[in-house]
Each structure stands twice: as structure tokens, then as C-alpha cells.
Design an enzyme around this catalytic site. Structure first.
Site, PDB file in Angstrom:
ATOM      1  N   LYS A  26       0.844  -1.204   0.000  1.00 46.85           N
ATOM      2  CA  LYS A  26       0.000   0.000   0.000  1.00 46.85           C
ATOM      3  C   LYS A  26       0.876   1.249   0.000  1.00 46.85           C
ATOM      4  CE  LYS A  26      -0.398  -0.186   5.044  1.00 46.85           C
ATOM      5  NZ  LYS A  26      -1.280  -0.570   6.161  1.00 46.85           N
ATOM      6  N   ARG A 122     -11.339   0.125  14.608  1.00 48.33           N
ATOM      7  CA  ARG A 122     -10.950   0.931  13.454  1.00 48.33           C
ATOM      8  C   ARG A 122     -11.681   0.335  12.268  1.00 48.33           C
ATOM      9  NH1 ARG A 122      -4.776   1.045  11.225  1.00 48.33           N
ATOM     10  NH2 ARG A 122      -5.505  -0.965  10.489  1.00 48.33           N
ATOM     11  N   TYR A 251      13.115  31.451   7.149  1.00 46.70           N
ATOM     12  CA  TYR A 251      11.943  32.178   7.655  1.00 46.70           C
ATOM     13  C   TYR A 251      12.036  32.398   9.155  1.00 46.70           C
ATOM     14  CZ  TYR A 251       9.431  31.451   3.240  1.00 46.70           C
ATOM     15  OH  TYR A 251       9.034  31.459   1.946  1.00 46.70           O
ATOM     16  N   MET A 299       9.263  24.902   1.994  1.00 43.09           N
ATOM     17  CA  MET A 299       8.515  23.923   1.216  1.00 43.09           C
ATOM     18  C   MET A 299       9.416  23.192   0.219  1.00 43.09           C
ATOM     19  SD  MET A 299       5.274  24.487  -1.337  1.00 43.09           S
ATOM     20  CE  MET A 299       4.246  25.246  -0.087  1.00 43.09           C
TER      21      MET A 299
HETATM   22  C1  LIG Z   1      -0.766  -1.633   6.800  1.00 42.74           C
HETATM   23  C2  LIG Z   1      -1.435  -2.903   7.168  1.00 42.74           C
HETATM   24  C3  LIG Z   1      -0.686  -4.076   7.275  1.00 42.74           C
HETATM   25  C4  LIG Z   1       0.820  -4.087   7.208  1.00 42.74           C
HETATM   26  O1  LIG Z   1       1.283  -3.662   8.459  1.00 42.74           O
HETATM   27  P1  LIG Z   1       2.837  -3.607   8.796  1.00 42.74           P
HETATM   28  O2  LIG Z   1       2.887  -3.345  10.251  1.00 42.74           O
HETATM   29  O3  LIG Z   1       3.386  -2.502   7.996  1.00 42.74           O
HETATM   30  O4  LIG Z   1       3.400  -4.915   8.423  1.00 42.74           O
HETATM   31  C5  LIG Z   1      -1.365  -5.242   7.517  1.00 42.74           C
HETATM   32  N1  LIG Z   1      -2.697  -5.265   7.655  1.00 42.74           N
HETATM   33  C6  LIG Z   1      -3.449  -4.158   7.582  1.00 42.74           C
HETATM   34  C7  LIG Z   1      -4.924  -4.254   7.733  1.00 42.74           C
HETATM   35  C8  LIG Z   1      -2.831  -2.933   7.340  1.00 42.74           C
HETATM   36  O5  LIG Z   1      -3.579  -1.828   7.259  1.00 42.74           O
END
Ligand SMILES: *Cc1c(COP(=O)(O)O)cnc(C)c1O
Length: 370
Positions: A26, A122, A251, A299
Site C-alpha cells: 500500500k 478501526r 523564515y 517547502m
Molecule cells: C498496513 C497494514 C498491514 C501491514 O502492516 P505492517 O505493520 O506494515 O506490516 C497489515 N494489515 C493491515 C490491515 C494494514 O492496514
């Protein structure tokens, strides 16, 4: 990007889990870019992402391995996901219906993983709604809309193996699987653990382990040094100037030089993901030595104090890397910015090209992640 490190880390997790690694790619593989082939060649047997869009982007590059997408709104493009054989997580009745309808339109059952909230409130289905979700999933199976292939959960405190919450969450997961089976579902891909739960063992041992951070050398449980950092962020000097004592920099003129010194300008700033929070603490490696970044980060640029050394335009400067040449590590940047390593690597922006090679080579751009 040090693809050899990513391959080595993947192989370690594959060995640790007896070949049951889903590589979590991801957020552009935690900022590391196109590494799907590297992990699949090194022992990962499937890929995990959040959105359907991320899954389809991987398919578009010709990746045929199983891919699971677990975070979508009900209006996501599930029809294309089903056509492209993307597995989908189902955390709610709403999603079940959206995915079911899409699959019926396509005429192929969607492969789904029911997602139980084991305790972090969550994502995932609340335990009290789980029996209903299972019953409705069974009806959707009977209609030919879906096939429940897996059950997944995600742990809240797995980086702290002594925490009793881990036992509770594992029990919730196992109980959810039993409930699904009692509803005559037949999930055969069970997965609870991410990196921390795999390294500490509190969530490991099921059919798949979703490994993200660990592939990139990040150990959230701080238990092992067997993982190799996989990224180096460099930039090149735009210009240098000599300044006298008492010169304010950047800045607000927060930083004032104490003596005559040299300042070099680097064309990377918070717009590229450098955490502004690290202003006043962060260092870089320039001409073989650690040097402080001075003044507030802008930036698009930051300034490094190089003392008596006058850096030449184009000279390479390292923001972070594995640390083997004395450069700061991602872990140090995380500390300077009061955050975690994950955030440092994922926030590096699109202006920074990702270069996949082991040996550093010159680049014409403002900065590079290699
Ligand atoms: C991001 C995520 C993972 C991977 O987690 P890591 O700690 O980076 O290995 C696994 N399962 C879910 C649902 C996640 O959101």
C-alpha cells in the site's frame, strides 16, 4: 531503493512463516515504488493493498499474483476488481451488498475475506455484528455473488508482546472463524498478523502474514536487527555561500550563525516530505560528515551548515539511508520529527524519483530515492 535489501527482508519473513507472506504494498509500497516483482521473486506469495485502485494499478503492470484489497468505500469499482480477480475484504454489510451486486453484474463470484474487528475499533466488522455478516455472506454465496475464501483481523498492540490485549484479540479472531464455519462458510485463508505480530509471534501461525513495514527494514517491535533498511534519500547542492557570525537563516531567522561559516542550499523541503517538525534537529551527511540542517525547513528547500567546507554545486548530500556510511537513518529522522519510521518513508513526494538499483549513480533531478 535497495531492492537487494527488500529481497533479503522478504526472504527472511518467508522463512520465518514457512512461505506464507502477503507483501503489503500500500501507499506505493510505503513510498518505495515498483517493487512487486522483487518481493514475488523472493518468497511472497500474494500482495496486499488498501484500495481497489492500488490493486488495479498493480494488475496494470502485469502482476498476476493474488492481490487483496481491504479498504474501500461502497462506490469503489468492484466490477473491475472482480474482472481482474482481485480479492476483496468485507468489513460490513454495506460492502457485502456493493461487492455482491457488482459480482452478479460481472457474472463471476467475488473472492472475499471477511474482516473482523478483533479489538481496535478501526476497520473490520464489530464482533456483535459478525454473526449477521456471516449469515448474509452465506446467502450471497448461495446466490453465486461471492465466495468467502478468507477471514482477516488486525491487531492493536502486537509490538508489545507482553500486553494481555494480544491474547484477547487472538481469541476474538479464533472465535470469529468458528462462527463463520458454523454458518457453513469455508474460509481457508486465515490471517491476523502484520509485521509486529509476526516478529513477536503474538498473531502468527495462520495461513498468511500481511507484511508491510518489515519488507522495508522497519521493525515496529524493535526486537530484531535482522532487517535491512531499503532506502536512501539524497539530494544535490544548488549553491553555497559564506556568511559571517550573527547571520539569521530562513523564515523567521530562527537560526543565527555563531561564527563565520558556509551554508549550502539543498532543493528538497517539506513539500517533498521532509518533516518540518524536524527543523532545528535534523542532520545530513555531506562530504563524509554529519552536518546540521539549519533554520526552518521551507517547502522546496533546506539549508545545511557546512562549517569550513564549501560544498560545490551538484555535490551529493544524503538525508537518510541504511547508516552504513555514517548517514542518518530513517529511525533517526523519525525521532527528530516525533513520528514513526513508516511516516518518514511514505511521505516522500512525487517530485523525488524512485531509483531501483544497488549502486548509486548520478541523477539529474533535485533529489532521488535510491
Ligand atoms: C498496513 C497494514 C498491514 C501491514 O502492516 P505492517 O505493520 O506494515 O506490516 C497489515 N494489515 C493491515 C490491515 C494494514 O492496514
Amino acid at each position: 531503493m535497495h531492492d537487494d535489501a527488500i529481497r533479503e527482508n522478504t526472504a527472511r519473513f518467508s522463512a520465518l512463516t514457512e512461505g506464507r507472506v502477503m507483501a503489503v504494498l500500500k501507499a506505493d509500497a510505503f513510498g518505495h515504488g515498483a517493487i512487486a516483482r522483487s518481493v514475488l521473486e523472493s518468497g511472497a506469495t500474494s500482495l496486499g493493498v488498501t484500495s481497489v485502485d492500488e490493486a488495479l494499478a498493480l494488475r496494470a503492470t502485469g502482476i498476476g499474483a493474488p492481490i487483496l484489497s481491504w479498504l474501500n468505500t461502497p462506490d469503489a469499482d468492484f466490477e473491475t476488481a472482480v474482472r481482474e480477480n482481485v480479492d476483496l475484504a468485507v468489513p460490513s454489510v454495506d460492502l457485502l451488498y456493493s461487492i455482491g451486486w457488482a459480482a452478479l453484474r460481472v457474472g463471476t463470484p467475488a473472492r472475499v475475506h471477511l474482516h473482523i474487528d478483533v479489538g481496535m475499533a478501526r476497520d473490520g466488522c464489530a464482533a456483535r455484528d459478525w454473526p449477521t455478516l456471516c449469515a448474509l455472506a452465506r446467502e450471497h454465496e448461495a446466490l453465486g455473488a461471492i465466495r468467502v475464501v478468507g477471514v482477516m483481523g488486525h491487531m492493536s498492540c502486537a509490538d508489545d508482546p507482553g500486553n494481555p490485549q494480544n491474547t484477547r484479540e487472538r481469541l476474538v479472531f479464533e472465535s470469529a472463524v468458528r462462527t463463520a464455519r458454523r454458518r457453513t462458510l469455508a474460509p481457508h485463508i486465515l490471517h491476523l498478523a502484520a509485521t509486529a505480530a509476526t516478529l513477536t509471534g503474538v498473531g502468527s501461525g495462520f495461513d498468511v502474514h500481511r507484511i508491510g513495514a518489515g519488507l522495508f527494514g522497519i521493525d515496529p517491535s524493535c526486537r530484531t536487527d535482522m532487517l535491512r533498511p531499503a532506502v536512501t534519500l539524497t539530494s544535490r547542492v544548488v549553491s553555497s555561500r559564506e556568511v559571517s557570525a550573527g547571520t539569521g537563516v530562513g523564515y523567521g531567522l530562527d537560526y543565527v550563525t555563531r561564527s563565520r561559516t558556509n551554508l549550502a542550499l539543498l532543493p528538497i523541503g517539506y513539500g517533498d516530505g521532509l518533516p518540518r517538525e524536524a527543523s532545528g534537529r535534523a542532520e545530513v551527511l555531506a562530504r563524509g560528515r554529519r552536518r546540521p540542517l539549519v533554520g526552518r525547513f521551507s517547502m522546496d528547500m533546506v539549508v545545511v551548515d557546512t562549517g569550513d567546507d564549501v560544498l560545490r554545486p551538484n555535490e551529493r548530500v544524503t538525508f537518510f539511508g541504511p547508516g552504513s556510511d555514517g548517514e542518518p537513518t530513517v529511525a533517526e529522522w523519525a525521532e527528530w520529527a516525533h513520528t514513526i519510521e513508516h511516516e518518514i518513508v511514505t511521505r516522500v513526494g512525487n517530485r523525488i524519483p524512485r531509483i531501483h538499483r544497488t549502486i548509486e549513480t548520478a541523477s539529474q533531478s533535485q533529489g532521488a530515492m535510491s
